[in-house]
Design an enzyme around this catalytic site. Structure first.
Site, PDB file in Angstrom:
ATOM      1  CB  VAL A  63       9.362  -0.981  -2.827  1.00  0.00           C
ATOM      2  CG1 VAL A  63      10.505  -0.359  -1.721  1.00  0.00           C
ATOM      3  CG2 VAL A  63       8.496  -2.383  -2.382  1.00  0.00           C
ATOM      4  CE1 TYR A 119       9.069   3.120   3.091  1.00  0.00           C
ATOM      5  CE2 TYR A 119       9.694   4.135   0.833  1.00  0.00           C
ATOM      6  CZ  TYR A 119       8.979   3.241   1.810  1.00  0.00           C
ATOM      7  OH  TYR A 119       8.307   2.321   0.981  1.00  0.00           O
ATOM      8  CB  SER A 123       5.742   0.545   2.304  1.00  0.00           C
ATOM      9  OG  SER A 123       6.825  -0.274   2.782  1.00  0.00           O
ATOM     10  CE1 TYR A 167       5.318  -5.438   6.363  1.00  0.00           C
ATOM     11  CE2 TYR A 167       6.634  -6.844   5.091  1.00  0.00           C
ATOM     12  CZ  TYR A 167       6.269  -5.594   5.398  1.00  0.00           C
ATOM     13  OH  TYR A 167       7.025  -4.626   4.798  1.00  0.00           O
ATOM     14  CE  LYS A 178       6.153  -1.252   5.809  1.00  0.00           C
ATOM     15  NZ  LYS A 178       7.570  -0.689   5.388  1.00  0.00           N
TER      16      LYS A 178
END
Ligand code: GLN
Length: 310
Positions: free
Chosen positions: A264, A246, A66, A194, A69
């Site tokens: 992760v 998050y 992530s 992705y 992102k």
């Protein structure tokens, strides 16, 4: 002060936090990530002026997951501009787990709440220019090469395949978004982009340098060349504060107070204006999907040097 920080100080901090690794668990919903060793720990600090200092398993590569992102958001902003991007993805924290699907049904149109949750990041990947997945991923890699001045950085194909073959939830999000016309083009191609962006392999020094570019208001830290427009770098760092950890972003802001993004794989990238980039790797995760050791280490660093931006 913090610029006097030495390798042996980082080593002693790693030694102090390594006992926390047993409180977490390595991610296994992407089968290839389950092979990571929870005892591999590393930290790097890339100051805006000076050399990178690092400690631990600093040669060990891990995938961005992530953390990518933030990078894909910067590129999508460069490609499409702010109005287009935020016409399709929101700016508000969700307070939900990163892969949550249920908020999509609560809004019409089905605009994901922000680009740091999976639904939003999938929309962002869908916006990156390129005629096919290969070209889009190639552009993302070139962007990362530019930020790190390191052309050796590549996609870990093993992790990418592993995620692509098991990404049923991300596929569901994409098909839902496609049904509601939030994404364009082919779903499987977007998933390919992705999963590959999530599978870019870095070590802590490379990651800290990316963090340093954001901290340097989008400029390369050695040549000072503008790689990301300042305003877009600022948008990315703001999302790191509000959504980077998050549904643990609030407590992280209170305890650490540094813009940061986790993944992760156990990596965390932090960016502190006027200071530089920080990267931590420790694959054992807490229940929210954040590196247990990474959070501890950043907390120590922030408290020790009074780094909170608040
Ligand atoms: N590739 C991962 C996923 O989509 C990234 C998630 C994360 O790092 N939180 O599930």
């Amino acid at each position: 002060m913090v610029n006097k920080l030495e390798k042996k100080t980082l080593e002693s901090w790693l030694e102090n936090v390594k006992e926390y690794a047993c409180e977490g668990k390595v991610a296994d919903y992407i089968p290839a990530l389950a092979e990571q060793n929870p005892e591999h720990l590393a930290v790097a600090i890339y100051p805006l002026k000076g050399e990178c200092i690092y400690a631990g398993h600093s040669e060990k590569c891990f995938t961005l997951q992530s953390i990518s992102k933030v990078i894909s958001l910067a590129l999508a902003l460069i490609d499409n501009g702010e109005d287009f991007v935020f016409g399709r993805v929101g700016m508000e924290p969700s307070g939900d787990p990163f892969h949550s699907i249920y908020r999509l049904e609560q809004h019409t149109p089905s605009k994901p709440l922000n680009p740091m949750i999976n639904a939003g990041a999938l929309v962002v990947s869908n916006m990156i220019y390129g005629v096919n997945a290969h070209e889009r991923v190639g552009r993302l890699l070139s962007f990362i090469h530019e930020m790190t001045d390191d052309h050796s950085i590549q996609v870990n194909e093993n992790v990418a395949d592993s995620e692509f073959n098991s990404a049923f939830l991300n596929r569901s999000l994409l098909y839902y978004l496609k049904q509601h016309d939030v994404i364009k083009g082919d779903v499987e191609e977007t998933l390919d982009v992705y999963t590959k962006q999530c599978s870019v392999d870095v070590n802590v020094c490379q990651l800290a340098r990316i963090g340093a570019v954001f901290a340097n208001e989008g400029r390369d830290i050695h040549s000072n060349r503008q790689i990301i427009p300042r305003h877009y770098a600022r948008i990315c760092k703001t999302f790191m504060v509000t959504c980077g950890m998050y549904d643990a972003s609030g407590s992280f802001a209170i305890k650490v107070g540094i813009p940061a993004k986790s993944g992760v794989s156990g990596g965390v990238m932090a960016s502190l204006n006027q200071f530089g980039g920080i990267a931590v790797y420790g694959p054992a995760l807490d229940e929210k999907g954040n590196s247990v050791v990474g959070l501890k280490l950043l907390e120590i660093l922030s408290n020790r040097y009074d780094l909170s931006i608040f």
